[in-house]
Every structure is written in C-alpha cells, then in structure tokens.
Motif scaffolding. Structure first.
Motif, PDB file in Angstrom:
ATOM      1  N   ILE A 374      10.655  -1.961  -3.677  1.00  0.00           N
ATOM      2  CA  ILE A 374      11.047  -2.058  -2.276  1.00  0.00           C
ATOM      3  C   ILE A 374      10.928  -3.503  -1.783  1.00  0.00           C
ATOM      4  N   ASP A 375       9.792  -4.140  -2.144  1.00  0.00           N
ATOM      5  CA  ASP A 375       9.560  -5.525  -1.729  1.00  0.00           C
ATOM      6  C   ASP A 375       8.575  -6.140  -2.718  1.00  0.00           C
ATOM      7  N   VAL A 376       8.984  -7.218  -3.378  1.00  0.00           N
ATOM      8  CA  VAL A 376       8.132  -7.828  -4.403  1.00  0.00           C
ATOM      9  C   VAL A 376       6.845  -8.409  -3.816  1.00  0.00           C
ATOM     10  N   ARG A 377       6.812  -8.581  -2.495  1.00  0.00           N
ATOM     11  CA  ARG A 377       5.600  -9.135  -1.876  1.00  0.00           C
ATOM     12  C   ARG A 377       4.512  -8.081  -1.711  1.00  0.00           C
ATOM     13  N   TYR A 378       4.897  -6.783  -1.822  1.00  0.00           N
ATOM     14  CA  TYR A 378       3.903  -5.727  -1.628  1.00  0.00           C
ATOM     15  C   TYR A 378       2.861  -5.763  -2.736  1.00  0.00           C
ATOM     16  N   ASN A 379       1.584  -5.736  -2.330  1.00  0.00           N
ATOM     17  CA  ASN A 379       0.483  -5.675  -3.291  1.00  0.00           C
ATOM     18  C   ASN A 379      -0.390  -4.456  -2.942  1.00  0.00           C
ATOM     19  N   PRO A 380      -0.161  -3.313  -3.616  1.00  0.00           N
ATOM     20  CA  PRO A 380      -0.933  -2.105  -3.290  1.00  0.00           C
ATOM     21  C   PRO A 380      -2.392  -2.250  -3.720  1.00  0.00           C
ATOM     22  N   VAL A 381      -3.293  -1.968  -2.807  1.00  0.00           N
ATOM     23  CA  VAL A 381      -4.732  -1.912  -3.112  1.00  0.00           C
ATOM     24  C   VAL A 381      -5.138  -0.457  -2.876  1.00  0.00           C
ATOM     25  N   VAL A 382      -5.161   0.301  -3.967  1.00  0.00           N
ATOM     26  CA  VAL A 382      -5.246   1.761  -3.853  1.00  0.00           C
ATOM     27  C   VAL A 382      -6.595   2.275  -4.355  1.00  0.00           C
ATOM     28  N   THR A 383      -7.147   3.209  -3.607  1.00  0.00           N
ATOM     29  CA  THR A 383      -8.349   3.945  -4.036  1.00  0.00           C
ATOM     30  C   THR A 383      -7.979   5.412  -4.179  1.00  0.00           C
TER      31      THR A 383
END
Length: 388
Positions: A374-383
């Motif tokens: 969707i957007d290369v800038r997205y950085n998911p920080v997932v728990t």
C-alpha cells in the motif's frame, strides 16, 4: 419435591450469589445424596450376596462410593463458603473443584477394583439367581437415581455449580449401569455363558469413564480456562453502554470458584476527552458489571486518537488488510508515529489459538508485505496476543 426441599431447608434461596446460600444448597444436595445412596447400597448389597450376582454387588459399591462422594462434596462446600482472609484474599471457592476431583478419583478407583473382580468372575463363573422381586427392586433403584439426577442438575444450574452438575450426570450414568445389570440377569437365564461377569466389566468400564469425565470437568477450572462466552459478551456489552468508551479489548476473567470471578478489561476512550469525567464513567461501568453479572471488574483506560481523519484512514487500511488475511483477526491499541520517510503503524493483533509459532511468523510477514504494498513508508510494529 425439589422445590419443597429448597423451601424447607434453604433461607433466602433466590440469593444464589451469597456464599452462605450456596453452602446451604451444597449441604442439602450432599445430605439427600447420602441418604439415597446408603439406602440403595444396602438393598443392592443384600441382593448381590443372596444371589451371588457380582454385577449387582459392583453396582452396590458404586452407590456407596456415590455416598462418600456426597460427604466429600459437603465438606467442599463448607470450606468453599469460608470468608476471605489474609492467606486467601479471594476466598476458598476453588475448594469445590478440589472436592470434585477427589470424588472423581474415588469413582475411578472403584471402577478399576470391580473391573478386576468382574474379570475373575468370567474366568471362574458362578450361577446367578433370577427373581422378579430383584428386577422390581432394581427398577426402584433406577427411579431413585433418575430423581437424584434431576435434583442435582436442577440445583447445580441454579447455583452454577459444576460439581453438582457432574453429580447429576453421575446419577444418570448409574441408571444406565443398572439397566445393563438387569439385562445381564435376564440373559443369564438363557445361557451358561458368564454373562454376569461380562456385564460387570461393562459396568466397571462405565464407572471409570464417568470418573474420567468428572476429572476433566474439575481440572479445567483449576488449571484456568477461557471466560464463558456469554459472560464475556455480557461484560463487554455493559461496558460499551458507557459514554466516552468507543471500544474494549483484552478482557481477562479469573475464576476463584463458582460465582466468584474477577476480571480486567481495556477500554478505549478518545484521547481529547475530559479524563475526570471518563474516570467517573469507568467507575459506573465497573459497578454495573458487578450488579448484573456478579463479576468484579477492573477497567484500564486506553486513550486513542479517534478524531484525526489521517489516523482513522490508516486504521481502516490496516483493519482491511487483517480481514483480507483472516476474518478471525482483530486489532486494538492503534497508534501512528509519522515521519517523512517512515510511518510507524503500531498496533496489537488478536489471533486465535489455532495459530502455532510458525503460523504467527507467517502472519507477521503477510501483514508486513501487504502494508508495504500500500505504501513503502509503512513500518508495522505489531504485537500478537490472544483473546482470553
């Protein structure tokens, strides 16, 4: 009969949340069980000794073990009814489950003892006397056990006691075992085969099976089990009725005995709210949950940004990605840290217990890849966490 006994022996019978009322129900059930089982034991033991029928004797000792189980149940309810103290600030309610576990072990032990005796009868058969009188007595035994099953189940449902529900099921199991005994007696008239021994084996196996079932039912709450879905849904709905609260998650319910539960829950509120007012609303929600469900609830407040259109749009994108991967996935605690080259999307994902470690790693990769698309800038920080 059940209603008459309740009216006669239990004061304030409708107040089933009161530990003292629960104790009276448990003692009543145990006393009735002891009286009925001792009577049935005496009758069946005499019949078994007079006729030499090992299956009837096995059934008699099954009744005796049921009587002992009722005595243990009474002790369990008495201890469970003790008030909380410094050592056990949440009370002694789980004693009821421990009593059920002891009862289950007794049942299993009796089953194995008579399994051994029945095999011996198959190897060394003896004739079994038949009498219409015996059949009538056994029929009366089945009627008594049917009533006991209905009695214990009715009281068990009323006070939400898994031990009494198990006792009710055990009484119904006894009806089945006695029916098998009757079939064995009748069959013994038409064959020289040691039908009595074979029927005794069936009775013993059924006793063992019933004991193992009760073990399962009583060990589960001792180990800790998931919240009852109806109770969990009710708690969440009551909390969502409140002003300011826009979402709930991370509900955990701790069971300290039937009718004694403590819970914690995270409630999402707008970050620009009047937090003094929110605190009052949360206090009121905790009180409503206690009044309607009997669960003592503690609510943790999670401020979230709900009025920022940019954050709302990102949250919707992430939610759509999760649902495209698995409809069972849900998200909470969504936050955004914006930057020119990188946008950190910070959130928790609730996954079903069916996901193993490999499945979780694959899920993390899927979330990362699809958001990057969707957007290369997205950085998911997932728990990742589970619904308790």
């Amino acid at each position: 009969m059940t209603k008459a006994l309740v009216r006669l022996f239990i004061r304030d019978a409708d107040n089933t949340r009161d530990a003292r009322v629960r104790e009276r129900y448990g003692v009543l059930s145990g006393a009735v069980g002891i009286a009925c089982n001792v009577f049935l034991f005496a009758v069946k033991l005499v019949i078994g000794l007079l006729t030499g029928a090992i299956s009837i004797a096995a059934d008699a000792f099954n009744n005796l073990s049921d009587g002992l189980s009722c005595l243990i149940s009474i002790v369990g309810f008495k201890v469970a009814g003790k008030a909380p103290d410094a050592k056990h600030p949440f009370g002694y309610g789980r004693t009821e489950y421990i009593a059920g576990l002891i009862v289950a072990f007794i049942i299993v032990l009796v089953g194995f003892e008579f399994l051994k005796t029945s095999f011996d009868r198959i190897i060394h058969p003896e004739p079994v006397a038949f009498s219409v009188v015996l059949l009538v007595i056994l029929a009366v035994s089945m009627l008594v056990k049917l009533w006991m099953g209905a009695f214990n189940s009715s009281i068990g449902r009323r006070i939400e006691s898994p031990v009494l529900m198990a006792a009710g099921q055990d009484s119904r199991n006894d009806v089945i075992t006695t029916s098998v005994v009757v079939i064995g007696m009748i069959a013994g008239r038409f064959t020289t085969l040691p039908v009595d021994g074979y029927v005794g084996v069936l009775v013993a196996l059924f006793i063992i099976w019933a004991g193992v079932g009760i073990v399962r039912d009583t060990v589960a709450p001792l180990l800790g089990e998931a919240a009852d879905p109806e109770v969990a849904r009710s708690i969440e709905e009551i909390v969502r009725e409140s002003d300011y609260i826009v979402g709930v998650h991370d509900l955990i319910v701790h069971n300290y005995g039937a009718g004694r539960s403590l819970a914690s829950l995270h409630a999402e509120v707008p970050s620009d709210s009047d937090f003094v007012a929110v605190h009052e609303v949360i206090d009121e929600a905790e009180k409503r949950v206690w009044q309607r469900t009997g669960v003592y609830l503690v609510i943790h407040m999670d401020p979230i940004d709900v009025n920022n259109e940019h954050v709302a749009a990102l949250r919707e994108q992430v939610d759509n990605v999760l649902r495209s991967i698995d409809e069972a996935l849900s998200m909470h605690d969504f936050r955004v840290v914006d930057g020119e080259r990188q946008i950190n999307l910070i959130f928790d994902v609730v996954v079903p217990f069916t996901y193993d470690e490999k499945g979780k790693r694959e899920l993390m990769m899927q979330i990362y890849d699809r958001l990057k698309e969707i957007d290369v800038r997205y950085n998911p920080v997932v728990t990742l966490d589970h619904q308790m």
